[in-house]
Design a protein around this motif. Sequence first.
Motif, PDB file in Angstrom:
ATOM      1  N   ASP A  58     -11.842  -3.624  -5.456  1.00 19.77           N
ATOM      2  CA  ASP A  58     -11.818  -5.824  -5.185  1.00 19.77           C
ATOM      3  C   ASP A  58     -12.213  -5.875  -3.496  1.00 19.77           C
ATOM      4  O   ASP A  58     -13.611  -6.370  -2.622  1.00 19.77           O
ATOM      5  CB  ASP A  58     -11.080  -6.372  -6.165  1.00 19.77           C
ATOM      6  CG  ASP A  58     -11.119  -5.222  -6.981  1.00 19.77           C
ATOM      7  OD1 ASP A  58     -12.617  -6.000  -7.306  1.00 19.77           O
ATOM      8  OD2 ASP A  58     -10.001  -5.710  -7.671  1.00 19.77           O
ATOM      9  N   ARG A  59     -10.956  -7.020  -3.271  1.00 21.33           N
ATOM     10  CA  ARG A  59     -10.782  -7.415  -1.599  1.00 21.33           C
ATOM     11  C   ARG A  59      -9.439  -6.878  -0.528  1.00 21.33           C
ATOM     12  O   ARG A  59      -9.798  -7.506   0.062  1.00 21.33           O
ATOM     13  CB  ARG A  59     -10.013  -9.327  -1.805  1.00 21.33           C
ATOM     14  CG  ARG A  59     -11.442 -10.110  -2.286  1.00 21.33           C
ATOM     15  CD  ARG A  59     -11.131 -11.738  -2.721  1.00 21.33           C
ATOM     16  NE  ARG A  59     -11.793 -11.779  -2.930  1.00 21.33           N
ATOM     17  CZ  ARG A  59     -12.967 -12.922  -2.294  1.00 21.33           C
ATOM     18  NH1 ARG A  59     -13.333 -12.254  -1.743  1.00 21.33           N
ATOM     19  NH2 ARG A  59     -13.775 -13.223  -3.183  1.00 21.33           N
ATOM     20  N   THR A  60      -9.324  -5.788  -1.397  1.00 17.90           N
ATOM     21  CA  THR A  60      -8.517  -4.462  -0.301  1.00 17.90           C
ATOM     22  C   THR A  60      -9.404  -3.728  -0.606  1.00 17.90           C
ATOM     23  O   THR A  60      -9.842  -3.134  -0.592  1.00 17.90           O
ATOM     24  CB  THR A  60      -7.331  -4.007  -1.727  1.00 17.90           C
ATOM     25  OG1 THR A  60      -6.698  -4.663  -1.990  1.00 17.90           O
ATOM     26  CG2 THR A  60      -6.429  -3.088  -0.641  1.00 17.90           C
ATOM     27  N   ARG A  61      -8.903  -3.528   0.885  1.00 17.88           N
ATOM     28  CA  ARG A  61      -9.464  -1.763   1.646  1.00 17.88           C
ATOM     29  C   ARG A  61      -8.259  -0.955   2.063  1.00 17.88           C
ATOM     30  O   ARG A  61      -7.573  -2.367   2.592  1.00 17.88           O
ATOM     31  CB  ARG A  61     -10.462  -2.960   3.350  1.00 17.88           C
ATOM     32  CG  ARG A  61     -11.479  -3.700   2.554  1.00 17.88           C
ATOM     33  CD  ARG A  61     -12.377  -4.568   3.398  1.00 17.88           C
ATOM     34  NE  ARG A  61     -11.240  -4.934   3.646  1.00 17.88           N
ATOM     35  CZ  ARG A  61     -11.354  -5.885   4.916  1.00 17.88           C
ATOM     36  NH1 ARG A  61     -12.079  -5.386   5.893  1.00 17.88           N
ATOM     37  NH2 ARG A  61     -11.179  -7.356   5.313  1.00 17.88           N
ATOM     38  N   ILE A  62      -8.649   0.552   1.817  1.00 20.56           N
ATOM     39  CA  ILE A  62      -7.673   1.315   2.459  1.00 20.56           C
ATOM     40  C   ILE A  62      -8.799   1.916   3.278  1.00 20.56           C
ATOM     41  O   ILE A  62      -9.927   2.649   3.474  1.00 20.56           O
ATOM     42  CB  ILE A  62      -6.765   1.297   1.310  1.00 20.56           C
ATOM     43  CG1 ILE A  62      -7.693   2.115   0.731  1.00 20.56           C
ATOM     44  CG2 ILE A  62      -6.273   0.166   1.290  1.00 20.56           C
ATOM     45  CD1 ILE A  62      -7.249   2.861  -0.037  1.00 20.56           C
ATOM     46  N   ALA A  63      -7.650   3.094   4.162  1.00 21.85           N
ATOM     47  CA  ALA A  63      -7.995   4.557   4.346  1.00 21.85           C
ATOM     48  C   ALA A  63      -7.109   5.359   3.936  1.00 21.85           C
ATOM     49  O   ALA A  63      -5.669   4.846   3.539  1.00 21.85           O
ATOM     50  CB  ALA A  63      -8.346   4.224   6.020  1.00 21.85           C
ATOM     51  N   ILE A  64      -7.540   6.233   3.915  1.00 22.81           N
ATOM     52  CA  ILE A  64      -7.543   7.397   2.799  1.00 22.81           C
ATOM     53  C   ILE A  64      -6.893   8.936   3.496  1.00 22.81           C
ATOM     54  O   ILE A  64      -7.987   9.471   3.918  1.00 22.81           O
ATOM     55  CB  ILE A  64      -7.702   7.910   1.132  1.00 22.81           C
ATOM     56  CG1 ILE A  64      -8.095   7.165   0.156  1.00 22.81           C
ATOM     57  CG2 ILE A  64      -6.946   9.156   0.744  1.00 22.81           C
ATOM     58  CD1 ILE A  64      -9.130   6.834  -0.816  1.00 22.81           C
ATOM     59  N   GLU A  65      -5.411   9.122   4.314  1.00 28.22           N
ATOM     60  CA  GLU A  65      -5.131  10.378   4.525  1.00 28.22           C
ATOM     61  C   GLU A  65      -4.901  11.404   4.119  1.00 28.22           C
ATOM     62  O   GLU A  65      -3.234  10.802   3.159  1.00 28.22           O
ATOM     63  CB  GLU A  65      -4.144  10.072   5.284  1.00 28.22           C
ATOM     64  CG  GLU A  65      -4.106  11.371   6.754  1.00 28.22           C
ATOM     65  CD  GLU A  65      -5.312  11.852   7.391  1.00 28.22           C
ATOM     66  OE1 GLU A  65      -6.141  11.726   7.618  1.00 28.22           O
ATOM     67  OE2 GLU A  65      -5.209  13.513   7.101  1.00 28.22           O
ATOM     68  N   ILE A  66      -4.974  12.839   3.163  1.00 25.33           N
ATOM     69  CA  ILE A  66      -4.465  13.626   1.939  1.00 25.33           C
ATOM     70  C   ILE A  66      -3.922  14.497   3.557  1.00 25.33           C
ATOM     71  O   ILE A  66      -4.156  15.099   4.214  1.00 25.33           O
ATOM     72  CB  ILE A  66      -6.305  13.808   1.893  1.00 25.33           C
ATOM     73  CG1 ILE A  66      -7.005  13.433   0.615  1.00 25.33           C
ATOM     74  CG2 ILE A  66      -5.477  15.206   1.071  1.00 25.33           C
ATOM     75  CD1 ILE A  66      -8.427  13.449   0.803  1.00 25.33           C
ATOM     76  N   LYS A  67      -2.730  15.001   2.939  1.00 20.87           N
ATOM     77  CA  LYS A  67      -1.514  15.875   3.423  1.00 20.87           C
ATOM     78  C   LYS A  67      -1.297  16.680   1.981  1.00 20.87           C
ATOM     79  O   LYS A  67      -1.058  16.220   1.284  1.00 20.87           O
ATOM     80  CB  LYS A  67      -0.995  14.964   3.887  1.00 20.87           C
ATOM     81  CG  LYS A  67      -0.896  14.343   5.507  1.00 20.87           C
ATOM     82  CD  LYS A  67      -1.449  15.132   6.637  1.00 20.87           C
ATOM     83  CE  LYS A  67      -1.649  15.234   7.508  1.00 20.87           C
ATOM     84  NZ  LYS A  67      -2.832  15.422   8.217  1.00 20.87           N
ATOM     85  N   GLU A  68      -1.201  17.945   2.363  1.00 22.97           N
ATOM     86  CA  GLU A  68      -0.736  19.049   1.233  1.00 22.97           C
ATOM     87  C   GLU A  68       0.928  19.057   2.317  1.00 22.97           C
ATOM     88  O   GLU A  68       1.023  19.254   3.576  1.00 22.97           O
ATOM     89  CB  GLU A  68      -1.245  19.806   1.611  1.00 22.97           C
ATOM     90  CG  GLU A  68      -2.717  20.422  -0.059  1.00 22.97           C
ATOM     91  CD  GLU A  68      -3.272  20.711   0.308  1.00 22.97           C
ATOM     92  OE1 GLU A  68      -3.487  21.226  -0.800  1.00 22.97           O
ATOM     93  OE2 GLU A  68      -4.618  21.233   1.343  1.00 22.97           O
ATOM     94  N   PHE A  69       1.779  19.418   1.699  1.00 21.45           N
ATOM     95  CA  PHE A  69       3.330  20.469   2.335  1.00 21.45           C
ATOM     96  C   PHE A  69       3.071  21.473   1.008  1.00 21.45           C
ATOM     97  O   PHE A  69       3.774  21.649  -0.032  1.00 21.45           O
ATOM     98  CB  PHE A  69       3.955  18.856   1.128  1.00 21.45           C
ATOM     99  CG  PHE A  69       4.098  17.764   2.034  1.00 21.45           C
ATOM    100  CD1 PHE A  69       4.091  17.369   3.590  1.00 21.45           C
ATOM    101  CD2 PHE A  69       4.098  16.670   1.118  1.00 21.45           C
ATOM    102  CE1 PHE A  69       3.748  15.987   4.377  1.00 21.45           C
ATOM    103  CE2 PHE A  69       3.892  15.477   1.997  1.00 21.45           C
ATOM    104  CZ  PHE A  69       3.390  15.375   3.600  1.00 21.45           C
TER     105      PHE A  69
END
Length: 86
Positions: free
Chosen positions: A61-72
């Motif tokens: 919608d009007r929200t923007r994000i960047a996604i960083e994927i991490k595994e532990f």
Amino acid sequence: MPRRDTTHNIIKQAIIKDGWSITDDPYVISYGERFLFVDLGVRRSHFPTQPKGSIIGARRDRTRIAIEIKEFRGLSAIADLEQAIG
């Protein structure tokens, strides 16, 4: 370019199923002569316009994000977290 986490494609498909569109895979941010790689840039499918030059890689919608994927997967989740955030 950094190696992808083993869950990268699983998370990517979940994001698409939730109604997001992948805009960048990876999302690259140029900082002088250095490059930062964020795993995914996406936007909400039914909201087609995204401003040019935006540092944010995802939108819903009007929200923007960047996604960083991490595994532990190490012996210590705390050490993994410390390594992930620097």
